[in-house]
Write a protein that holds these residues in place. Structure first.
Motif, PDB file in Angstrom:
ATOM      1  N   ARG A  18       0.862  -1.175   0.000  1.00 23.64           N
ATOM      2  CA  ARG A  18       0.000   0.000   0.000  1.00 23.64           C
ATOM      3  C   ARG A  18       0.900   1.227   0.000  1.00 23.64           C
ATOM      4  N   PRO A  19       0.343   2.390  -0.299  1.00 21.98           N
ATOM      5  CA  PRO A  19       1.191   3.584  -0.375  1.00 21.98           C
ATOM      6  C   PRO A  19       2.012   3.776   0.896  1.00 21.98           C
ATOM      7  N   GLY A  20       1.445   3.395   2.040  1.00 20.75           N
ATOM      8  CA  GLY A  20       2.143   3.636   3.302  1.00 20.75           C
ATOM      9  C   GLY A  20       3.409   2.827   3.483  1.00 20.75           C
ATOM     10  N   ASN A  21       3.570   1.721   2.737  1.00 24.21           N
ATOM     11  CA  ASN A  21       4.832   0.987   2.930  1.00 24.21           C
ATOM     12  C   ASN A  21       5.644   0.878   1.644  1.00 24.21           C
ATOM     13  N   LEU A  22       5.325   1.726   0.673  1.00 23.60           N
ATOM     14  CA  LEU A  22       6.083   1.690  -0.577  1.00 23.60           C
ATOM     15  C   LEU A  22       7.550   2.004  -0.357  1.00 23.60           C
ATOM     16  N   TRP A  23       7.822   2.895   0.594  1.00 22.49           N
ATOM     17  CA  TRP A  23       9.211   3.322   0.787  1.00 22.49           C
ATOM     18  C   TRP A  23      10.117   2.190   1.265  1.00 22.49           C
ATOM     19  N   LEU A  24       9.510   1.096   1.744  1.00 24.05           N
ATOM     20  CA  LEU A  24      10.330  -0.048   2.161  1.00 24.05           C
ATOM     21  C   LEU A  24      10.748  -0.877   0.953  1.00 24.05           C
ATOM     22  N   GLN A  25      10.090  -0.661  -0.194  1.00 26.25           N
ATOM     23  CA  GLN A  25      10.332  -1.554  -1.322  1.00 26.25           C
ATOM     24  C   GLN A  25      11.510  -1.094  -2.171  1.00 26.25           C
ATOM     25  N   TYR A  26      12.023  -2.038  -2.893  1.00 17.10           N
ATOM     26  CA  TYR A  26      13.225  -1.809  -3.694  1.00 17.10           C
ATOM     27  C   TYR A  26      12.818  -1.080  -4.961  1.00 17.10           C
ATOM     28  N   GLN A  27      13.315   0.170  -5.134  1.00 18.31           N
ATOM     29  CA  GLN A  27      12.999   0.902  -6.361  1.00 18.31           C
ATOM     30  C   GLN A  27      14.300   1.393  -6.958  1.00 18.31           C
ATOM     31  N   SER A  30      17.038 -10.780   6.871  1.00 13.95           N
ATOM     32  CA  SER A  30      16.796  -9.637   7.749  1.00 13.95           C
ATOM     33  C   SER A  30      17.693  -8.456   7.421  1.00 13.95           C
ATOM     34  N   ARG A  31      17.780  -8.117   6.162  1.00 12.06           N
ATOM     35  CA  ARG A  31      18.525  -6.916   5.768  1.00 12.06           C
ATOM     36  C   ARG A  31      17.646  -6.126   4.815  1.00 12.06           C
ATOM     37  N   ASP A  32      17.720  -4.813   4.914  1.00 12.94           N
ATOM     38  CA  ASP A  32      16.963  -3.962   4.001  1.00 12.94           C
ATOM     39  C   ASP A  32      17.514  -4.130   2.594  1.00 12.94           C
ATOM     40  N   PRO A  33      16.644  -4.426   1.595  1.00 12.43           N
ATOM     41  CA  PRO A  33      17.174  -4.700   0.248  1.00 12.43           C
ATOM     42  C   PRO A  33      17.925  -3.499  -0.335  1.00 12.43           C
ATOM     43  N   ARG A  34      17.593  -2.289   0.157  1.00 10.69           N
ATOM     44  CA  ARG A  34      18.267  -1.124  -0.422  1.00 10.69           C
ATOM     45  C   ARG A  34      19.712  -1.052   0.028  1.00 10.69           C
ATOM     46  N   LYS A  35      20.050  -1.783   1.119  1.00 11.64           N
ATOM     47  CA  LYS A  35      21.441  -1.808   1.551  1.00 11.64           C
ATOM     48  C   LYS A  35      22.256  -2.751   0.679  1.00 11.64           C
ATOM     49  N   LEU A  36      21.564  -3.698   0.039  1.00  9.98           N
ATOM     50  CA  LEU A  36      22.273  -4.770  -0.662  1.00  9.98           C
ATOM     51  C   LEU A  36      22.129  -4.627  -2.159  1.00  9.98           C
ATOM     52  N   HIS A  37      21.805  -3.396  -2.635  1.00 13.25           N
ATOM     53  CA  HIS A  37      21.438  -3.331  -4.049  1.00 13.25           C
ATOM     54  C   HIS A  37      22.575  -3.782  -4.965  1.00 13.25           C
ATOM     55  N   TRP A  38      23.838  -3.627  -4.514  1.00 13.25           N
ATOM     56  CA  TRP A  38      24.941  -4.102  -5.359  1.00 13.25           C
ATOM     57  C   TRP A  38      24.823  -5.612  -5.595  1.00 13.25           C
TER      58      TRP A  38
END
Length: 1845
Positions: A1246-1255, A1436-1444
């Protein structure tokens, strides 16, 4: 309770144990209990106020637990609440060690057990502390690092040990669960909402957190509340969780927990929850959870087996749903039992059988429990069931009827008849008239048959359970009692010496029935009284047979005895003891006989007595087997009426013995005359009777004893010793003397008392009239006279012998000892316990640790000599003498050990005897209780037995026995014997030694050092035997104390270093395997049993307040005053010093162990042991001393692999201790996203948790962006709802700096220096890249923790040293080197969680090329390790930390460069990473799907399978769950549509679809059809992979593929098919088992109808097999929808007329199955339809010209006629185990077609032979349904015609 008693006590007790009032000394108990309670309150309150958890609080909690065993809850309500509050605070103390927590939890559970005693207004307990405790122990963050040892949670040792470990870990878990269950009743009203807020955020179906959340819901949510509070209770969550359950189709592991929660809710709130809309769904799922085999070809999904429902909860749920308006659940239950009834038939067997039997056994019990609650239970504060929803008489009728058939079938099941018997026992309580007659009908024939004994055992065991219902059914079933005599008479032939099990069940049957019936001849009453009913008259005249019955029973027993004499059953050489079976028969015989005689009238008794007496005196028996049985019968006779029996037996035996020993020489003979032995044996058994009646014969018996005790023959004097023992016991003990079923017996005249009326009567607790035998003054005097006469001289002789003044042979010593022992055993209850000064201060304590004495009905006479002390003195002298002079006299030593044990523990009853009697008491109680009416309506004998057990328990429960010097002396003697020369003596002494250690308070602390002295290395006077004995003493037995590992710093500080130092002892030799094994066991036991010992024993002030309340409470007032302020100060000081002392001891122990390790000469085994001990000492609340850190660091490079392994796992823990804290902050999600969350529950993307997703566009690619991003590491946060406070790590600039060399402490410096040293790292990596066990190694989480810890604590300090190694390892394709680099990389990625941006970026610049290299070299051995590596790194890691990393893996998995294998592996590794990220990477999933779609036509099988699995993960996120929005990840629907377009060519063509195997690299593009087949193969792999993993089944999408599958799937069961066909078959089987929502059913049926019209008969055939499984697995959902039922029926009947024979036959099978499981019913219209079809005329056979083409296509008429016959045959075969009313007519119809053309003739023959096979067993019953003419026709058909006719 009476008013006087309440006044005497001073309070109203909560719930007393009633049996105490019936003890002979009941008047003394009120004062005693008040005294004990006052002490408990005073000392427990005091201990808590003085802050002394150990020993004070623990010691007195144990006393409280025992107080409850003795008196029940005999304290006021105020005290009850105080005890609970106090223990609750203690259990939830934050630093408490686990074993202490358990010791407080168990009594707390016991206090909370009777929930009716305290209402929610009396008590409120907070839920949060319990939740924290549960979380801390079961989801411990530090346990896996070895910082917290819970009782045996680590695996180790052999397989058996593992099981034990599992059980003990479970026991902690079970105690905690039970504790929560007991407390949740008292959680505050607001708690439901708080729990939902706490655990809802964990609900994320792809994550393990879902399981955790649901199991917490199941455990904690309170379901018992007042009806007006339901809005704050279950209504808050019911709809949400129920819709979640209804929408899940594939049985995930948490579904079982939901079912358990619903079952509990239903049971606690009958009538307040509306289940009606869900009932069909509930029953469908219950049926599915049994996993029954259905249809012709079924595969089982493994997860259906693992995660099925718990039967206990299913039963609870069903029984709570019954009743209410219209009783809808009962209709479904009828359907359930109809559909599974045939599975209960004894000829069916499988692993599902256990579950079905459990259902059968528990369901009636559960309904009985509910009925009891609704009708008979005392009302209490818990709300009653509303009258509208109570079970009515009609409801009960329906329920019993629905269960009757399966239970009667299950009686003869393969698993034994126990389950059915328990079910019948409960059903008969509710409706005797429905259940008993059919069982009786089976019982009578079973008693007649000789050939099938199993029928007899089964029916008898069922009758035993129903015995009481047979008598007490009253108006419902008045003819019950009339069956008693016929049953008893016919049971007699079961006493059969040749069939052991039959014999035992017959004894049990006769005993059960005679316990309930007074065996009195009442036939005279017919003439004396005229007020009898018809039934009573019948019984009176029948009761004349009782005398016959008793005499015939005795004849049978005599025959049994004569056939089991020693001469008959043994060769000369064999053993002389009784075999196990014989002793069981003996037990059965004697108890049954004594029951019969107890229940006899005096007249019958006299006849029986004479008969036994004649039998016993006319023959001479050998004393081992048959003699024991006869003597037992005589004992039974004399116990019932001692006066009459003794008058016959004693003079006879005494005369015979005196006569036979008139000649002096007999006394010296080794072998005695058989007659003399037999008379002695008989006499010794007959004297086990009421002591008062024996006194008259005292002088005679004493004369015999004076002669017989000194016979030379061992057999002779042993029998005499028995006589002595029994004589003393009978006069000295307290015991009840009559067990008759009616108080006062049956001796009154018939005119005033008619025994018939007491058939089956229950004992009345208020009026039991127990006749006690309490020793009188004369008897006491007699006991001491006998002791003075026999014991005194023996003791004097033995003393002289021990002092060397008298010579005795070994046999004489043994004879004396056995006289002493028997005197002690006989008169033990009269002799006061050993006494003397206590051993001074073993444990310092501020409260008294005194012994509690209980009055057991004996007033000790202090003027007489205390023989216990005299025996003790002489034994110790004698022991010294024997050990010095003749240590090989082991028999005497055995006797002495036994005597020492009795001196210490024996007060008139033995612990093991008590335990086995308690067990058998509960068994008998279970088999004969009446759970419906409750209120302890047991038979009188059972109640008396229970009172006696209460008395015995008081004798045995000596809690907190003081440890006195005399005990110390005896324990030292035992220790001396435990380390003596002979192993048998050692092991006997050790078992007594261990039992005594557990008895006396704190004696271990005194004894342990004595044992360790024997192991000191510098002693040269220790033999190997002593050494081994001492080791065994340290080891302990499997359930007792283990001295090596006492849970206490003082002891471990001594024992562990001592055990290690024994390696230097001279007596220690590692050549002896027994010694090596002992050390292994010791080390293993310490490792297994050790649990972290607390260092912090602080008590918070809140507890002190409760303690104060307790010492100030009244009724009874505590025995000591509240502590003064000065004492409280002292308590605080003691607490501080205790904590400081614990820390000091901890450090000392570590230091001592390290010193042991410095010894040069220590053998390697002991070095390993010491290292193991050290690793146990890691803790999470106190850092490991620096010396030990240095030691472990050096051990990483030790030569021995074992040591390196220990060091690696310890090192992870050390690094965890050194971890520095990070700063955390709260975030408000709506501020980050800028979107306000909507009201109500909306989960999913939902819009409220979009910021958690990998973009891709928003990834942090610079330091500023990185620092501005809010990283949320855990995957489940935000999916369903946000937590109340979302706590995340603060941005990097706010975090503390990395440690520099200057601010490191000593421990950190040690590690830093070693890991910065290239040589050390070099060596370490060399060791880590060795292979351990070839082919068995896996990615090692311990090594991963080591590297993760290093990079977490020291940032990138060690990277420069490690980089060259990693590059070298990555380019080497060996298995072990690849694994090593994978472990390092996983550790690096996880350890870099808090690194600054530059460091992270630099890290990835280095890692990416490295991983590319490694992944291109991937091999069969290492691909799983790389998968684990990436999955671990992403967990248990944020995907944005592992984008490489993610981008690198996505590059191009299917490049085809390294061949198909590398492609499959790349996909596997990628899948590992994405699966961990779940719903947070929709963009990557879309990209991956786009990439894979064109490549679905892969040629290679391994790549296809991998793609199938990846597709499953991609679409797993696309769930349809309630209140969850459609996902932004790829949608299944769109994908299926695209695939279907590409599969079009296959759907259009009619020809067979072959598996085209085209040569690879075929020139040019292959045609569409071949491509489609390849695509289809991949799609099949995907369908198979997703069957067990997804949550909901995409039914509409599957239906589009169904026509293809049905077309391809093979029909015959042949395994030689190619992959395509096999996969298609598997897919069909899995799809047909799927759970369907009601709205999906019409879709499926229309699809099936369409395919049934297809031209391929394979497809039509497969439609039927699909239908069979689908209908059974969705039975009740389908039945709920009449339209669907009609459709299915139409479809099957239509296919009956198919032109293809196979399809027709399959349709018949399907129809018969549907009829059998009750899906379709056999009605007139169906029958007439088939009969009409049968009558179709066949065309005449034309005479064909020879040579013309034979016309093979069957004519339409033949097909129709065959269809009719098949239809009838299906109806006949649908009831294999009974004959319904319509059956005979159908059989006649069928027989008319026996001579039709083929294939009709074949069908008829098969049907008839099947009918004959299944109805053969009970043909006698089935015959009744046919008329004579029909029988005649049948007989002709079924008997094959004679060959010669």
């Amino acid at each position: 309770m009476k008013k006087e008693q309440i006044e005497a006590l001073g309070f109203v007790p909560q719930k007393d144990i009633v049996y105490n009032k019936l003890l002979p000394y009941a008047d003394k108990l009120d004062n005693e209990s008040n005294e004990i309670l006052a002490k408990i309150k005073a000392n427990l309150g005091r201990a808590v106020q003085l802050r002394e958890l150990w020993p004070g609080a623990l010691f007195w909690t144990r006393k409280l637990a025992n107080y409850m065993r003795l008196y029940g809850r005999k304290f006021s309500k105020e005290d009850h609440v105080l005890f609970i509050q106090l223990l609750y605070e203690l259990v939830t103390l934050p630093h408490l060690e686990v074993s202490m927590m358990l010791s407080f939890a168990r009594p707390l559970i016991n206090l909370l057990k009777k929930k009716e005693l305290l209402s929610r207004d009396d008590l409120e307990l907070p839920w949060q502390p319990l939740y924290n405790l549960y979380e801390k122990i079961l989801y411990s963050k530090t346990e896996h690092l070895g910082l917290n040892w819970f009782p045996s949670s680590r695996s180790g040792g052999a397989g058996k040990q593992k099981v034990l470990n599992f059980i003990r870990k479970r026991s902690v878990e079970n105690v905690l669960k039970t504790l929560v269950k007991s407390c949740r009743l008292y959680f505050p009203v607001a708690s439901t909402q708080e729990m939902l807020d706490e655990w809802r955020p964990l609900l994320c179906p792809f994550d393990v957190s879902q399981q955790k959340a649901i199991s917490y819901f199941e455990l904690f949510l309170p379901t018992i509340m007042a009806p007006e509070q339901h809005d704050q209770g279950f209504r808050l969550w019911f709809d949400e969780l129920m819709s979640l359950w209804v929408s899940v189709q594939n049985l995930p592991c948490w579904e079982g927990n939901l079912v358990n929660l619903f079952a509990r809710l239903a049971n606690d709130n009958i009538g307040y929850v509306n289940w009606e809309p869900y009932i069909p769904k509930i029953f469908t799922r219950i049926l599915r959870s049994f996993n029954l085999p259905v249809g012709t070809s079924q595969m089982v999904v493994p997860r259906y087996l693992a995660n099925s429902y718990d039967v206990g909860h299913v039963v609870l749920w069903i029984s709570s749903l019954l009743g209410g308006p219209g009783n809808p659940a009962q209709k479904q239950l009828n359907g359930l039992f109809n559909s599974i009834a045939s599975f209960y038939h004894p000829s069916n067997n499988g692993r599902w059988l256990m579950k079905l039997m459990k259902l059968l056994q528990r369901l009636p019990a559960s309904v009985v429990r509910r009925l009891h609650r609704e009708r008979y239970k005392k009302p209490c504060w818990i709300a009653d069931v509303p009258p509208t929803h109570r079970l009515t008489e009609q409801d009960i009728n329906d329920f019993v009827q629905s269960m009757k058939q399966p239970v009667l079938l299950a009686m003869f099941s393969k698993t034994g008849s126990m389950d059915a018997a328990q079910a019948l026992q409960n059903l008969a309580l509710m409706r005797p008239e429905l259940v008993i007659p059919p069982v009786l009908e089976k019982t009578y024939p079973a008693m007649e048959t000789l050939t099938e004994p199993h029928q007899l055992t089964a029916t008898l065991s069922c009758m035993i359970g129903m015995a009481r219902s047979l008598f007490c059914a009253g108006r419902h079933y008045p003819e019950g009692p009339a069956h008693v005599l016929p049953l008893l008479m016919r049971a007699l032939p079961g006493v059969d010496p040749n069939d052991f099990s039959k014999c035992m069940i017959t004894f049990q049957f006769i005993a059960t029935f005679t316990t309930l019936v007074p065996l009195v001849d009442c036939s005279a009453a017919l003439h004396e009284r005229n007020d009898l009913t018809e039934m009573e008259r019948e019984l009176c005249s029948a009761s004349a047979e009782f005398e016959d019955f008793v005499l015939q029973f005795m004849d049978r027993c005599f025959a049994l005895i004569e056939s089991s004499t020693l001469e008959q059953t043994r060769e000369e050489t064999e053993t002389e003891k009784m075999t196990h079976l014989e002793s069981l028969v003996e037990l059965g015989l004697s108890s049954t006989f004594s029951t019969i005689l107890t229940q006899c009238s005096v007249d019958i008794f006299k006849v029986a007595l004479e008969k036994v007496f004649n039998f016993a005196t006319a023959n001479i028996f050998e004393t081992r087997v048959s003699g024991r049985m006869v003597a037992d019968m005589c004992r039974a006779a004399s116990k019932c009426h001692p006066a009459e029996a003794l008058k016959l037996f004693v003079p006879h035996c005494c005369n015979a013995i005196t006569h036979l020993t008139a000649n002096e020489d007999v006394l010296k003979e080794e072998e005695l005359d058989k007659e003399l032995l037999w008379n002695l044996q008989l006499l010794s058994e007959v004297t086990r009777v009421d002591g008062e009646k024996l006194l008259a014969y005292g002088p005679q018996l004493v004369r015999i004893l004076q002669m017989a005790l000194h016979l030379r023959s061992k057999q002779g004097y042993s029998l005499a010793c028995n006589l002595l023992h029994h004589l003393l016991r009978s006069t000295a003990l307290i015991y009840p003397t009559d067990y008759c079923s009616v108080p006062g017996g049956f001796h009154r005249p018939l005119s005033e008392y008619l025994p018939i009326k007491d058939w089956g009567r229950a004992g009345d607790l208020r009026d039991l009239q127990i006749q006690w035998h309490v020793p009188s003054a004369e008897e006491t005097a007699f006991v001491f006279y006998v002791l003075d006469l026999f014991l005194q001289p023996e003791l004097q002789r033995l003393q002289k012998y021990a002092q060397g003044e008298l010579d005795m042979s070994r046999d004489e010593v043994l004879q004396s000892l056995s006289i002493v022992q028997n005197c002690l055993l006989g008169a033990g209850s009269m002799l006061p316990s050993l006494d003397g000064p206590p051993v001074p201060q073993t444990v310092p304590s501020l409260v008294s640790l005194e012994e509690t004495g209980l009055y057991i009905g004996v007033e000790y006479d202090t003027t007489r000599e205390n023989y216990r002390e005299a025996i003790c003195k002489v034994m110790r002298l004698l022991l010294r003498h024997i050990l010095e002079q003749s240590e090989d006299d082991t028999k005497s030593l055995f006797a002495i050990i036994k005597i020492i044990s009795d001196l210490m523990h024996f007060k008139g009853s033995q612990k093991h005897e008590f335990d086995s009697r308690w067990k058998s008491f509960t068994l008998v109680k279970k088999s004969m209780e009446n759970r419906l009416h409750g209120r302890k309506q047991h038979i009188r004998a059972l109640l008396i037995d229970r009172v006696l057990l209460q008395h015995e328990m008081r004798k045995l429960l000596v809690e907190g026995s003081e440890y006195k010097t005399i005990h110390k002396d005896l324990l030292m003697d035992l220790l001396c014997l435990s380390t003596s020369t002979y192993s048998q003596v050692r092991s006997k002494a050790q078992s007594v030694f261990f039992a005594s250690l557990a008895t006396y308070n704190f004696c271990c602390r005194d004894i342990a050092p004595r044992v360790l002295e024997l192991l000191q290395p510098h002693r040269s006077d220790i033999t190997q035997q002593q050494f081994k004995g001492a080791l065994y003493c340290l080891l302990g037995n499997h359930h007792g104390v283990c001295l090596a590992n006492l849970h206490d710093w003082d002891c471990i500080v001594l024992s562990w270093p001592a055990i290690v130092r024994t390696g230097l002892s001279q007596a220690m030799s590692l050549e002896k395997p027994s010694i090596v094994r002992l050390f292994d066991d010791l080390a293993d036991k310490v490792q297994r049993q050790y649990e972290t010992i607390g260092i912090d024993f602080s008590v918070p002030d809140s507890l002190v307040l409760i303690g104060r309340k307790m010492t100030e409470s009244q009724g009874p007032a505590p025995s000591l005053a509240t502590p003064t302020d000065m004492e409280l100060e002292q308590g605080l000081l003691m607490q501080q010093s205790r904590n400081a002392d614990a820390v000091a001891k901890y450090e000392a122990l570590v230091k001592d162990l390290l010193e042991c390790l410095d010894e040069r000469d220590l053998p390697w085994k002991f070095e390993h042991m010491a290292i193991g001990f050290l690793s146990l000492l890691l803790r999470d609340d106190y850092p490991l001393p620096a010396r030990a850190v240095l030691f472990f660091t050096e051990c990483l490079n030790h030569d021995a692999l074992v040591v390196r392994k220990v060091a690696i796992s310890a090192f992870g823990g050390v690094l965890k201790q050194l971890k520095r804290p990070r700063k955390k902050v709260d975030v408000i999600p709506s501020k980050v996203s800028g979107v306000e969350e909507s009201e109500g529950l909306v989960g999913g993307d939902r819009p409220g948790n979009l910021w958690l997703q990998y973009q891709h566009s928003l990834l942090p690619r610079s330091e500023e962006e990185w620092n501005a991003t809010t990283f949320v590491e855990k995957t489940h946060w935000g999916y369903y709802t946000w937590p109340k406070k979302l706590i995340v790590y603060a941005p990097a600039p706010e975090q503390p700096e990395d440690p520099t060399l200057g601010d490191m402490n000593e421990r950190e410096r040690i590690i830093y220096d070693h890991f910065s040293d290239p040589e050390f790292v070099d060596q370490l990596i060399q060791f880590l890249s060795l292979e351990d066990r070839k082919g068995k190694d896996k990615f090692n989480p311990r090594r991963f923790c080591l590297f993760k810890g290093l990079f977490r604590n020291y940032s990138d300090a060690f990277l420069p040293v490690l980089k060259p190694h990693m590059e070298r390892l990555a380019s080497d394709s060996h298995e072990s080197t690849q694994r090593c680099v994978a472990e390092i990389i996983a550790g690096l990625v996880r350890g870099s969680k808090h690194w600054k941006y530059q460091k992270v970026e630099a890290l990835w610049q280095f890692l990416m090329p490295l991983m590319r290299t490694a992944l291109s070299r991937i091999t069969v051995e290492t691909y799983t390790d790389w998968g684990t590596c990436v999955a671990t790194a992403c967990e248990s890691r944020d995907p944005r930390k592992l984008h490489w990393l993610l981008e690198m893996l996505m590059e191009s998995p299917l490049s085809g460069e390294g061949g198909s294998f590398v492609d499959a592996c790349h996909l596997y590794v990628l899948q590992g990473g994405l699966a961990q990220q779940e719903w947070r990477v929709p963009e990557l999933l879309h990209r991956l799907l786009e990439y894979l779609e064109p490549k679905l036509t892969q040629v290679y099988k391994n790549v296809r399978e991998r793609i199938g699995s990846v597709l499953t993960y991609i679409f797993m996120i696309d769930v349809t769950l309630p209140s969850i929005r459609r996902t932004t990840s790829p949608h299944l629907q769109d994908f299926t549509e695209r695939v279907m377009l590409r599969l079009k060519p296959l759907l259009e063509g009619e020809e067979e679809i072959q598996n085209h195997v085209v040569e690879e690299n075929g020139v040019g593009e292959q045609d569409e059809r071949t491509q489609a087949i390849k695509l289809f193969k991949t799609v099949l792999k995907w369908l198979m992979a997703s069957a067990g993993r997804t949550f909901s089944t995409p039914v509409p999408q599957q239906l589009q593929l169904l026509p293809l599958l049905l077309k391809i799937a093979p029909v015959e069961n042949d395994d030689s098919y190619d992959e395509l066909k096999r996969d298609a078959k598997t897919c069909l089987s899995l799809m047909s088992q799927g759970l369907l929502y009601p709205e999906q059913i019409p879709l499926v049926l229309s699809a099936l109808k369409e395919i049934a019209g297809s031209s391929s008969w394979h497809a039509r055939f497969s439609v039927l097999t699909y239908l069979q499984i689908m209908v059974f697995y969705n039975l009740f959902t389908l039945l709920d929808d009449q339209e669907s039922v009609r459709d299915v029926r139409g479809l099957v009947i239509r296919l009956l007329e198919d032109e293809q024979l196979e399809v027709r036959e399959m349709a018949a099978t399907t129809l018969s199955g549907f009829l059998q499981c009750g899906f379709l019913c056999m009605d007139g219209s169906m029958q007439s339809h088939f009969e009409a079809l049968c009558k179709t005329r066949l065309p005449k056979k034309r005479k064909r010209e020879r040579g013309s083409v034979v016309d093979t296509i069957p004519s339409v008429d033949l097909v129709r006629r065959h269809a009719g016959v098949l239809g009838l045959s299906a109806c006949v075969l649908s009831s294999p185990y009974d004959v319904p009313t319509w059956m005979p007519q159908l059989l006649m119809d069928l027989s008319a077609h026996l001579n039709d053309t083929q294939p009709i003739e074949m069908t008829v023959k098969k049907t008839l032979s099947n009918f004959r096979r299944t109805h053969h067993d009970n043909w006698l019953e089935h015959k009744q349904q046919f008329t004579d003419d029909q029988l005649g026709v049948l007989t002709d058909l079924l008997v094959s015609p004679c060959y010669y006719a």
